[in-house]
Design an enzyme around this catalytic site. Structure first.
Site: not given
Ligand code: SF4
Length: 326
Positions: A111, A193, A196
């Site tokens: 991240k 995966k 959204k």
């Protein structure tokens, strides 16, 4: 009896990846163990966000969880920020967690590489996660494989705190992972995966038309170019979705039809669509009832927060005493 803790971000309505990969399992486990299901809204603010959207998405997530079968009369369904002891315990655990351990977390590395400016919350995210679990002295945490490392950190933190302040007892149990029986559900693009943010999902509460529109062009075995080419079901996400929602007989039929080019991918997807509809119709019906009476959602969360707080207060009373704050 073992207590289960599960957390989910308030990302709005569930998608079928969340449902098949996690929530369906929680709905089953709630009948076997005391279960807490927490909408982890403090975890959601380590990236820029809109406060109004956060409110909306938290409600949508709660509604989806209730529609998907989390029973608020059995499980404790609540919102993290309604129980302030989560952040209180996180602070205490922060002070016994070496910086290097947090910097080595794979999710932090991934991240932080994607962001120009990294906030401390992103680094401390796994400590808050440890606090979420340890606050309820949960022994079991249903996780996907990508969460196992964070859970390992929770175990290390529990061990370290017990050694320093446990007064000879294992006050915090070391939580064990319970791997979900359904392997992770890939997105409709077959690349990553279902998520959204990648726009490759099917919403749990979408209409049949919307679902079919997304399912029809979904990626299948890339080597099956012509209708007459035999396929390899194991490499196809549609087959894995069948395994999650179709009967064993249908799954065997899919496998045989695919390997022998007995049918085309559209036939296969139609059968999947029917299996999905059998699973989703009752969920959609419950969601409609909850949308018609949103107070049922807010009341369930308020009652859940009260039950969660009762456990949290007990834990923190003991923690505060052992750590010298009373
Ligand atoms: S027949 Fe079904 S399992 Fe085989 S490649 Fe096509 S969609 Fe996938």
């Amino acid at each position: 009896m073992s207590r289960i803790f599960s957390g989910i971000q308030p990302s709005g309505e569930l998608h079928i990846g969340n449902y098949l990969g996690a929530v369906k399992n929680w709905a089953r486990l709630q009948h076997q163990h005391p279960t807490l299901v927490c909408i982890v809204d403090y975890h959601a603010i380590t990236v820029p966000y809109d406060p109004e959207q956060l409110r909306v998405r938290r409600h949508q997530m709660a509604l989806s969880l209730l529609a998907a079968g989390i029973d608020p009369n059995i499980a404790i369904l609540f919102v993290q920020s309604d129980v302030p002891q989560h952040t209180e315990l996180a602070w205490i655990l922060n002070t016994i967690t070496p910086l290097g351990e947090l910097e080595r977390q794979t999710q932090f590395k991934e991240k932080s590489q994607r962001q120009e400016s990294i906030n401390a919350g992103l680094l401390n995210y796994p400590v808050l996660q440890a606090a979420d679990i340890l606050l309820y002295r949960a022994n079991m945490v249903p996780v996907g494989e990508d969460q196992v490392q964070h859970l390992e950190l929770s175990r290390v933190v529990a061990r370290r705190w017990n050694a320093a302040f446990g007064q000879g007892e294992d006050f915090f149990p070391e939580p064990q992972p319970v791997l979900t029986p359904t392997p992770r559900i890939m997105g409709l693009d077959g690349q990553a995966k279902m998520s959204k943010s990648l726009n490759n999902t099917i919403g749990l509460l979408e209409s049949p038309d919307e679902i079919w529109t997304k399912l029809r062009p979904a990626v299948t075995d890339p080597k099956r170019i012509k209708r007459t080419d035999p396929g390899t079901p194991e490499v196809c996400n549609i087959y894995h979705l069948h395994r999650a929602v179709s009967t064993p007989e249908t799954v065997a039929h899919v496998s045989q039809q695919c390997r022998t080019a007995g049918w085309g991918c559209i036939d296969c997807k139609r059968v999947l669509f029917e299996s999905m509809e059998r699973e989703l119709v009752p969920i959609r019906t419950r969601a409609e009832e909850l949308r018609a009476d949103p107070r049922r959602v807010t009341n369930a969360l308020a009652a859940g927060a009260e039950r969660a707080r009762a456990i949290a207060v007990d834990t923190m009373t003991a923690v505060r005493h052992r750590a010298g704050f009373d």
